[in-house]
Every structure is written in C-alpha cells, then in structure tokens.
Motif scaffolding. Sequence first.
Motif, PDB file in Angstrom:
ATOM      1  N   GLU A   1       0.827  -1.208   0.000  1.00 54.46           N
ATOM      2  CA  GLU A   1       0.000   0.000   0.000  1.00 54.46           C
ATOM      3  C   GLU A   1       0.860   1.256   0.000  1.00 54.46           C
ATOM      4  OE1 GLU A   1      -4.070  -1.289   2.342  1.00 54.46           O
ATOM      5  OE2 GLU A   1      -2.217  -1.065   3.506  1.00 54.46           O
ATOM      6  N   VAL A   2       1.920   1.248   0.801  1.00 55.15           N
ATOM      7  CA  VAL A   2       2.802   2.420   0.846  1.00 55.15           C
ATOM      8  C   VAL A   2       3.410   2.666  -0.524  1.00 55.15           C
ATOM      9  CG1 VAL A   2       4.964   3.310   1.795  1.00 55.15           C
ATOM     10  CG2 VAL A   2       3.294   2.224   3.305  1.00 55.15           C
ATOM     11  N   GLU A   3       3.850   1.584  -1.171  1.00 51.67           N
ATOM     12  CA  GLU A   3       4.447   1.758  -2.497  1.00 51.67           C
ATOM     13  C   GLU A   3       3.421   2.307  -3.485  1.00 51.67           C
ATOM     14  OE1 GLU A   3       6.838  -0.807  -5.929  1.00 51.67           O
ATOM     15  OE2 GLU A   3       6.001  -1.818  -4.166  1.00 51.67           O
ATOM     16  N   ARG A   4       2.196   1.808  -3.421  1.00 48.94           N
ATOM     17  CA  ARG A   4       1.173   2.295  -4.348  1.00 48.94           C
ATOM     18  C   ARG A   4       0.824   3.747  -4.075  1.00 48.94           C
ATOM     19  NH1 ARG A   4      -4.276   3.000  -4.886  1.00 48.94           N
ATOM     20  NH2 ARG A   4      -5.098   2.595  -6.986  1.00 48.94           N
ATOM     21  N   PHE A   5       0.701   4.103  -2.807  1.00 49.77           N
ATOM     22  CA  PHE A   5       0.308   5.470  -2.469  1.00 49.77           C
ATOM     23  C   PHE A   5       1.384   6.493  -2.820  1.00 49.77           C
ATOM     24  CE2 PHE A   5      -2.696   3.802   1.061  1.00 49.77           C
ATOM     25  CZ  PHE A   5      -3.709   3.625   0.129  1.00 49.77           C
ATOM     26  N   THR A   6       2.647   6.114  -2.768  1.00 47.69           N
ATOM     27  CA  THR A   6       3.734   7.069  -3.000  1.00 47.69           C
ATOM     28  C   THR A   6       4.249   7.059  -4.433  1.00 47.69           C
ATOM     29  OG1 THR A   6       5.328   5.433  -2.190  1.00 47.69           O
ATOM     30  CG2 THR A   6       4.516   7.069  -0.606  1.00 47.69           C
ATOM     31  N   ASN A   7       3.824   6.091  -5.230  1.00 49.77           N
ATOM     32  CA  ASN A   7       4.228   6.038  -6.633  1.00 49.77           C
ATOM     33  C   ASN A   7       3.013   6.357  -7.496  1.00 49.77           C
ATOM     34  OD1 ASN A   7       7.178   4.686  -7.084  1.00 49.77           O
ATOM     35  ND2 ASN A   7       6.235   3.981  -5.168  1.00 49.77           N
ATOM     36  N   VAL A   8       2.986   7.537  -8.054  1.00 48.06           N
ATOM     37  CA  VAL A   8       1.882   7.998  -8.876  1.00 48.06           C
ATOM     38  C   VAL A   8       2.435   8.473 -10.215  1.00 48.06           C
ATOM     39  CG1 VAL A   8       0.450   8.631  -6.902  1.00 48.06           C
ATOM     40  CG2 VAL A   8       2.010  10.321  -7.876  1.00 48.06           C
TER      41      VAL A   8
ATOM     42  N   ARG B   1      -3.173   9.316 -11.812  1.00 50.15           N
ATOM     43  CA  ARG B   1      -3.114   9.155 -10.356  1.00 50.15           C
ATOM     44  C   ARG B   1      -2.215  10.250  -9.791  1.00 50.15           C
ATOM     45  NH1 ARG B   1      -0.417   5.066  -8.644  1.00 50.15           N
ATOM     46  NH2 ARG B   1      -1.513   4.958  -6.656  1.00 50.15           N
ATOM     47  N   VAL B   2      -2.799  11.076  -8.952  1.00 52.41           N
ATOM     48  CA  VAL B   2      -2.079  12.230  -8.398  1.00 52.41           C
ATOM     49  C   VAL B   2      -2.319  12.272  -6.896  1.00 52.41           C
ATOM     50  CG1 VAL B   2      -1.964  14.764  -8.313  1.00 52.41           C
ATOM     51  CG2 VAL B   2      -2.174  13.596 -10.514  1.00 52.41           C
ATOM     52  N   ALA B   3      -1.269  12.587  -6.147  1.00 51.92           N
ATOM     53  CA  ALA B   3      -1.399  12.810  -4.705  1.00 51.92           C
ATOM     54  C   ALA B   3      -0.577  14.028  -4.325  1.00 51.92           C
ATOM     55  CB  ALA B   3      -0.941  11.588  -3.912  1.00 51.92           C
ATOM     56  N   LEU B   4      -1.176  14.906  -3.546  1.00 55.23           N
ATOM     57  CA  LEU B   4      -0.478  16.060  -2.991  1.00 55.23           C
ATOM     58  C   LEU B   4      -0.413  15.899  -1.482  1.00 55.23           C
ATOM     59  CD1 LEU B   4      -2.272  18.976  -4.911  1.00 55.23           C
ATOM     60  CD2 LEU B   4      -0.183  17.761  -5.585  1.00 55.23           C
TER      61      LEU B   4
END
Length: 896
Positions: free
Chosen positions: A68-75, A80-83
């Motif tokens: 999950e950490v890898e998915r959330f931090t690799n966009v 897929r965008v995360a700020l």
Amino acid sequence: MNAHETTPAAGYPAHWEADVVLADGGTAHVRPIRPADADRLRAFYSRLSDESIYFRFFGPRPRLSDREVERFTNVDYHDRVALIATIGTEMVAVIRYDRIADGEAEVAFLVEDAHQGRGVASVLLEHLAATARENGIGRFVADVLPANQRMMGVLRQAGYTGQSTFEDGVVRMTLDLTPTETAHEVTVAREHRAEARSIERLLTPGSVAVIGASREPGGVGQMVLRNLLRADFTGPVYPVHREVRAVAGVRAYPSVTAIDGEVDLAVLAVPAQGVIDVVKECAEKGVRGLIVVSSGFGETGPEGRERQDELVRIARAYGLRVVGPNCLGIANTDPAVRLNATLAATVPARGRVGFFSQSGALGAALLQRVAQRGMGLSSFVSAGNRADVSGNDLLQYWEEDPATDVILLYLESFGNPRKFARLARRISRRKPIVAVKSGRTTQGVPVGHAAPVIALPDTALSSLFEQAGVIRVDDLMQQFDVAQLLAHQPLPAGPGVAVVSNSDALTLLAADACVSAGLTPTPPVNLGPAAGPAEYGAALADRLADDDVHAVVVIYTPPIPGQCDEVAAELLRVVQGAAKPVLATYQGRIGMLPELSVPGPPARSRNAPPPGPGFGSIPSYAAPEEAVRALAHVVRYAAWRARPAGPAPIAEPSPHAEAARALVRAALERAEPAETVRIDATELLGCYGVTVWPAQPAASAEEALAAAERLGWPVVVKAADPRAAERAGTVRLGLAGPETLRQAYADLSAQLGPDEPLAVQRMAPQPAVPVVISVVEDPAVGPVVSFGLGEVTARLLGDVAYRLAPLTDGDAAELVRAVRAAPLLLGGYGYPPVAVKALEDLLVVAGRVADELPEVERLDLDPVLVGQSGVTVLAARAVLRSPRGPRPDDGPRRLR
C-alpha cells in the motif's frame, strides 16, 4: 532529508509546489508526493486516530502494508495524483485522485488529527482541483461515510457545483470542477481570513524574544529590547544571548529553546550567517512569527539573495511568517498590546492610520515625522527586503482592523501587482489607501527585493492605482497631508470649495490653487485681519450651510497675537457634527494641533499612551496650496468611491474561449517552443464576435481594382505592412472609381518603393475618430489593456490610459474618459459625439480575450474608427507565445 528526496525524478511537476497560509495564520508546504516519502507516509499514518483511519478506509487498519505504501507514493502525476502538506519535515495531510473514467476521478483526503480545523484540507482541495483541470479532469467523485461531517463540509463548502446521493450506507458526492464565481469567492474569502490572521499573530503577540540582544550600547538587538521595554509591552520580553545573564536589567537566556514560557514573536538581530540556525531553533520552540532586522541578505548580492531565499523557505516550512530581513521592525499602539519591536525610539501615539513601509532606513524618520504632526498610528510595519510579508498581507489585515480607518503605503517594489490591485479595489470602497511609489523614472526594483521588474511605464502604474481607487501622491509629505484629512474629516460630496480667511493674499492663493487642482471655488469670505471667534464661527457656519459648498478651507493668520485659542475653540464647535470636511491653514502650523483637536477614544488601560485626536479634529497645513492639494486628492477619491462599483469581471470562461484556444494552440504548434508567433488576429477576434474589415493585398493596380470591385466602393489604398502604415502619408482615402484608384496606387507605390506591398480596403463610414486598443501581457502584472486616440498628436504626447484585464463595463467607460483627448469622442470642441458605448463594448471584449488567452503576449487593434453609428476595426495583429508559467494571482492560493 537525503539527496534523493530533494532531487525529484524527471517528470515531477515542480510547478505544483506551493507555500500556503492556513486558516489560523500558520504556513505549510504543498507538493506532489514522491517515492521517497514512504517513511514519511508511515510516520504520518502512525499518528492518526482510529476514527480518522475508519473514516478514510471505512474500517480499521492499524498499519499500511508495504504494498500500500508503495502504491500510495508512486503515482504518474496524470491519472493518479497525490499532494501532501508538510510542516517542517513531517507530512500532516494528503489528498489524492484516481481517474475512474474520461474526465472523472475519485478523490479522498486525510488530515492528521492535530492539524484538523486549520484549513489544510480546503487548500489541498483547491490545489488538487487545479491539477485535475490541467490533466483534463472536470469532475471529482467522493464516497463518504455519513458520520464524516468534516469531509462532507470541505467538499460542500468548496464553491463548486455538486450533488449528493445516498446508497448502501455511503454518501456519494460529485463536484463539477468548472471554475465558478462562487468557487472564486470562496477562495478569495479564505485567502483573506488566512493572511489577515497571519499578520494579526505578528502584531498581537503574547510574548517576544529578542535574539542577539547584547550589552553593547547602540547594538541593534539592545535597541529593539529597550524600545520594547520603553513602550511597556504588555507581555513578557525575553533577551537571548549565548553568554550574558542579563541585558538592560532583564534576565537573558542562552537560546530561545531555553526560555521557560511560550514565545509568540522573535526578533532576530544576529549576523546574517547565523540566522538560518536561529530560525530552526525558533521553529523547535514553537515561535509563530519572525522579525529579521539583520542585514546581509538580498541587498548584498547573489550570495545574500540565496541566504534570503533559504531563510524564507525554512521559516515557511515550519509554519512561520517573516517580516524582513533588513527591516526596521513592527509596532502596534493598541493599549492592550503596546508593541514597539522596531529600531525607532519614537513611535506615534494611538491613531487611526495603518502604515506600511518597505524601507528600513527611512522608517525611523517617517515615524518621527508622523509623531511630530500629532497624527497617530494604529500599527506600523517595515518590511525591508519584503522577502515574505508584503503590503498585500497588511492590506488583508487592515481591511477588517477596527482600529484602522486609513492605510498608508510607501512602496519601492511590487511582489504581486495584480493581487494588490484586486485587494485595493475592494478595500478602497471602505477605507482609503494613500500610496507613494518610488522609482517613477526607472520602474526598477531595489537590490534585495524579492519582486519582478514592471515593464509598463509609470503612467500605466498610475492608471492601475486609479482603477483600484488608490490615492497616489508624489511624496511622503503629501501622503501625510492627505492622511490627516482622511483620518479626521468626512469625505466631500463634490468639488465646491469655500475659503474663509483674514488675508487677501492667502485667499487669492487658495482660490488659484483650487482652480489648478480642478476644484470649484465659491466666492471667498475675507473677514479682515481683526476677525475674532464670533466672525469666524458665523462665516464657517454660513459656508457649511451652502449647498454649493462641499468643503471649507479656513485660513487664520492674525497679524499680531490675538484670540487664537478662542478662534480655534469656535471653529471646533461649529465643525462638530458637520457632514462636510473642514481643513485649515492655522498660523502656518502643520499637523493635528492640540487646540484644533477633539479627544480620541479613551485609552483602555491606565498605562496606555494618550489617545490621538479623534474624528472631527481639524487638520492644519503650512500653506493654503498644501491644504487645497490634499483636498483635491480626497475629492477625486470620494468621486471614485461614490460611483457604483458595478459587477465584478465574470470568472467563467466565455463560450468563445475554446475555439480561440484551438486557434492559438495550432499557431504555436507550428513554431519553436521559445519563439513568438505574429499573426493576423482577424480569425481570433472573430471567435469573440468582432469583425475586422478585410484588406486585400494588391501587387498591381489591376489587382487593386479587382479587390475594390469585390469589397465595394469607395475604398482606400494603404501600405500592407503595419510598420510602414505608421508613417505619415501611407494611406489614400475615399477612392470612388477606377481612375482615382489607379492614380492613388501609382502615387503610393512611387512614394514607398516598388518592393513595399500595398493593400485595398473598403472605406469606413465618416466622420469617425481613429483610436488604438492594445493589450500587453506583463510578466509581473498580467494582461493590461491600453487605449488612446490614433491621431499623430495623441501618439506623440503619449496620451494613453491603462486598465487591468478583464474589464467591467465601468472599467471600459473610465478607460475611454481617462485620456486627455476624450472630449473628441464625447462631442467636445465641435466634434459630433460618436458611438462611445460600442467602443466600450469592444474594450471589454479585448480585455476578455487577453484574460482568457495567456498565450496572447500582445494584441493590437490599430486603427479602430469610432463613428456615429458604431466602431470599425480596420486591422488587428497579435503576438503569441507559450505561457512562461502561471499568471500572477491566478490559480489556487499560494504565497509568492
């Protein structure tokens, strides 16, 4: 933080990074997530409450798996965008979207419990919506548990058009991300509250630390410390010195972290090389604001500028605002605070005026001058190099400050002129702003200032001040002259001025000054040299009762000392309750004189300084001309304020914008990325409903004749090249038949040379007045519309007026009337009145084109003929360029 974290991979959208002000006045950093944030994400997750985790994942989840950490931090920064929002080195919030369909994405966010309620989620949503629109996403969908009222509140209050449905125990919320007026208003209101709060925290600290307060007489730190103590600051003051135990009789601490109590505000008076380390100590202590009086930053050159940028970056990263560096400091005369955190020993008494100065060196002299006038201040800020806190921040604070009725600005540069104009235009409707802008001849930026150079001429800057209702004066003495009138007397309802005097000579000077300033003097009242209180009182009351009088200038210069105090008392008695301003030349003295002043509001504590003069006090000037000059500024401001504000420029894109953008994109795709592209703007303006009369090129007289037959007689023959057309004698008008056309073609071809291309155009209706409309994209200001007459004389005299785009109908009307030659359009000097309303409509369209198409670096409509029945655009040219970044004051909230 290791090197991998500070050097993002290729494709990382660095332009999404921003420093932001939160709702409580603190700051945070917003940026896209990176793979190197894995440990930071785990630490963030470990600090969340069970409830926050449940609301986000709809169930318990004690920890995140490595997958999950890898998915959330690799966009991919597109689908897929995360700020994330960071304070210091810690992540405190995250927001993300995942594209689920064409133009639609699912959104979710999570804020650390300790930072909920600070407006972090709202500002993250603004930034994520901007990135989504950039990536072609126009709609957000969010599934929310009914108990998660905070998330639903954030989504509902964003200002976007939305709808909600309830199914299977989950609320599905859908947001249309199309920019709307409501969304814009929400953003502006949040920005205002946050920035005002950030300044309030600086000006109303509960405690102050002076770091670098030494025992050396005349030392910078000791001066600030002694001024704090002398002003009787209401909270504790902590000297910080690494070696001594006491400074100025007050216990000293070896570091700010060693102080027992809380520290709200820190004044840094340490060598520039040590400032960064001290800032980090202040962040560790929980200090909320910094004043950096130290020099050795941007004003010293590139190395100092790098140090200055690092200072601001570190301070903002840890949630602190910075005044300075290289500044005089700040002061607040509120008796509940009594803050003098400046290098100036003299701070004026309590007053109704807020004062912002960029110059540290000039600041002390300014404060002394204000005190000598007896004018009084509510608060004072010297920003120095204005690396962070600027005049725009102070405008946000003073707008709602009940103690401030008049705002004074001494400006040497602009960080965001477009934002300044937006704020000033709103605030000037309630509180007058009086500005001095140095650098009239150079428009340069002082060394060390974090500000862009404005390429526009100073006349354009004056026009932008005028558009925003700002009173621009030439020097500081005029600024004080105007301020003391605004702070203590009502606004005049018109230009009629009465003069009551005991001197023939001074009466004539006052009347001449009124005429020169555009005021209307009524027959003066000369009471004679022996006039006393009864005569002055009766004459003043009579003039105030006259409907043609909107202001009264009283001149009192007795040839020998007489009943001075009695005259002053009678003038004050008559003035109280009057709805018209009264100002005086009283014995040639300057300022708010005690004998002409009514008491201000009572002080709120026994130790408070005496209050300054209250409303209804009569300001005095050294000479009648100075009084009249100040009055003229106020009359013009009152007239601007009395005009209806009109609707704000429309925020939603016009229906023509997409077709115009397609044209612009196609033209730019054919050019190199860094190149400018020159185009005929006929098709571009056609997208907005503006017709440009066609001009047919003609390589021979026979081709010219054929073109005339197609266009319709009568026609003109002119130089086809716009640069050649600017020369005199390059147009032949009113050609009604083949022979006259052939002769005109031959004459013009002989004059210009065989290689100069010619064109034929249908003759526009006459009589008509030629005008020129231009739009320029200034890197510092954004799009600016200019207007002037096309006559050679008007061009030579530089008779041009300017307004920021987009234009309201009121802006366009003012723009037309702002040029000195406007009477030629309005029916003056024997000219027939022309279709001014059609001209104003065309100006609004030009402003809209510029506002919606940042690729348009320049647009020229030249010439435009304004006739009695409408306007005719004879030529339009544009210069296109790929945008070099976001415009000033565009997009989601961010600090400069």
